[in-house]
Scaffold this active site. Structure first.
Site: not given
Ligand code: LLP
Length: 423
Positions: A278-279, A348
């Site tokens: 799940e990237p 702000c």
């Molecule tokens: N699968 C699940 C169940 C997740 O909760 C997430 C991300 C992903 C896959 C994807 O993860 P990634 O490959 O993108 O690392 N808003 C935060 C990041 C939150 C990630 C939440 N879950 C930021 O801006 O750093």
């Protein structure tokens, strides 16, 4: 590698100068490179394909990272699936042409209507995060007289490093069931006429720049698959989540997709499961930049310098929320010598600070800057805070660009508000 580069003194996205987009669409604006999105997806897929032990995995792009339908369409055309966490995200994935049988539905608090929608649409797996949720899914599946494909999200209880707000794999975090619960619930699901337990899943956090926590978690997941099979249960799927970090230029270099794939291949060797990944960030972060204009430079008599931009924390919240670093580049090359300054938005709150003491040339009013690596969790987390219309998005491919979400007008921003009848 990405497709943002300086050509003849001007930052381009693929073959389009960013100045042209800023002039046509206004600022702030997110700009995405289609070639970079494609490249990141293909590099990840090829890294996995290099290992026979990994079979033909499902790459379910984490829609939350960047949920624009055009971005999803680019990935759909390459065969991506989608990892979704709400009915809205499932609808976006379907609207982009991602087939339901490549859509994973995750999340700790799925509502009844969302589960009904996902089951009726025919998603390939619902990642179950708790016993009450399993009971709700079973009841809905029975009512709809169908089989719910369930995968148990397990909390592997590993320390993943990275920012505490995005670590998900420790037992104290709200995510997933424990190993012992997984065994008990899996057996219960196998005995239920409307549940089809297919496998197990984990996701330990985001922006992880070290393979060790992944490996520790994946070894535990392998052990769980073996334990479930020893319990006489069939396990055909293993979803290893997302979380691989990307270079933001200040952080340690993350492992490459090839290193990651080799580690996964070592861990799952001979396990005979269909893998899912799940990237999110890895695909989208470095495929996007937020372009903003300098409103003015403000210098305090005692020497502190502020570069005030027309982008703010409502457009890109990551620095305020996670103290995250985004490289900030002038769009047009300048000879002005760099000096330390605070880069801030007009909202702000002191939290509306993108960078402190960042070394940047003294740019004049009207100059453009680009926040790099903003394609993931940028526009997707934007809001209208301070009544600033939602930031628009542009997709570039070669020498073409298209507005893929336009900036709402002020009238549109106000249109959904109905004054209470007594006012
Ligand atoms: N699968 C699940 C169940 C997740 O909760 C997430 C991300 C992903 C896959 C994807 O993860 P990634 O490959 O993108 O690392 N808003 C935060 C990041 C939150 C990630 C939440 N879950 C930021 O801006 O750093």
């Amino acid at each position: 590698m990405n497709h943002f580069e300086v050509r003849s003194g001007e930052l381009h996205c693929e073959d389009v100068p960013l100045t042209r987009i800023a002039d046509a669409v206004g600022t702030p604006v997110y700009v995405y490179s289609q070639a970079t999105l494609e490249r990141h997806f293909n590099v990840f897929r090829e890294a996995l394909h290099a290992h026979a032990a990994l079979g033909e995995p499902l790459i379910a792009y984490a829609v939350k990272a960047n949920s624009n339908v055009s971005v999803l369409r680019v990935l759909a055309a390459l065969g991506a699936g989608a990892d979704t966490v709400s009915e809205g995200e499932i609808r976006r994935a379907l609207a982009a042409g991602i087939p339901a049988d490549r859509i994973v539905f995750s999340g700790v608090g799925k509502r009844r209507a969302e589960i009904e929608f996902a089951l009726t649409a025919g998603v390939c797996e619902i990642n179950v995060e708790s016993e009450p949720e399993l009971e709700l899914i079973a009841a809905i599946a029975e009512q709809l007289t169908l089989q719910a494909p369930v995968v148990f999200r397990v909390n592997p209880d590993v320390e993943a490093g990275g920012h505490a707000k995005i670590a998900t794999g420790k037992a104290e975090n709200k995510f997933g069931v424990s190993f012992s619960e997984a065994r008990r619930l899996y057996a219960a699901a196998a005995a239920h006429p409307h549940l089809s337990p297919l496998g197990v899943a984990c996701h330990i956090g985001s922006q992880i720049t070290d393979l060790a926590p992944f490996e520790a978690a994946f070894r535990k997941m392998r052990g769980l698959v073996e334990d479930l099979r020893a319990d006489g249960l069939a396990v055909e799927r293993l979803d290893l989540g997302g979380g691989l970090g990307v270079p933001y230029f200040n952080a340690p270099e993350p492992p490459t997709p090839a290193d990651y794939a080799a580690m996964v291949a070592r861990v799952v060797e001979g396990l005979d499961v269909r893998l899912a990944f799940e990237p999110g960030r890895m695909i989208a972060a470095n495929a996007g930049a937020l372009i903003a204009r300098v409103i003015h430079r403000h210098e305090r008599p005692e020497g502190r310098k502020f570069l005030v931009l027309d982008a703010a924390m409502n457009d890109l919240i990551r620095p305020a929320m996670y103290e995250s670093f985004h490289d900030i580049r002038p769009v047009l090359a300048t000879n002005a010598p760099p000096e330390p300054m605070d880069v801030v938005g007009p909202v702000c709150e002191t939290g509306d600070t993108f960078a402190q003491g960042r070394s940047l040339p003294a740019l004049d009013s009207g100059a453009l800057v680009a926040f790099m690596s903003a394609g993931a969790y940028g526009a997707a987390m934007a809001s209208e805070y301070n009544s600033r219309p939602l930031v628009p998005e542009v997709l570039v491919s070669g020498d073409k660009f298209a507005v893929i979400r336009r900036r709402p007008t002020y009238e549109e921003m106000l249109a959904d508000e109905t004054p209470a009848g007594w006012l």
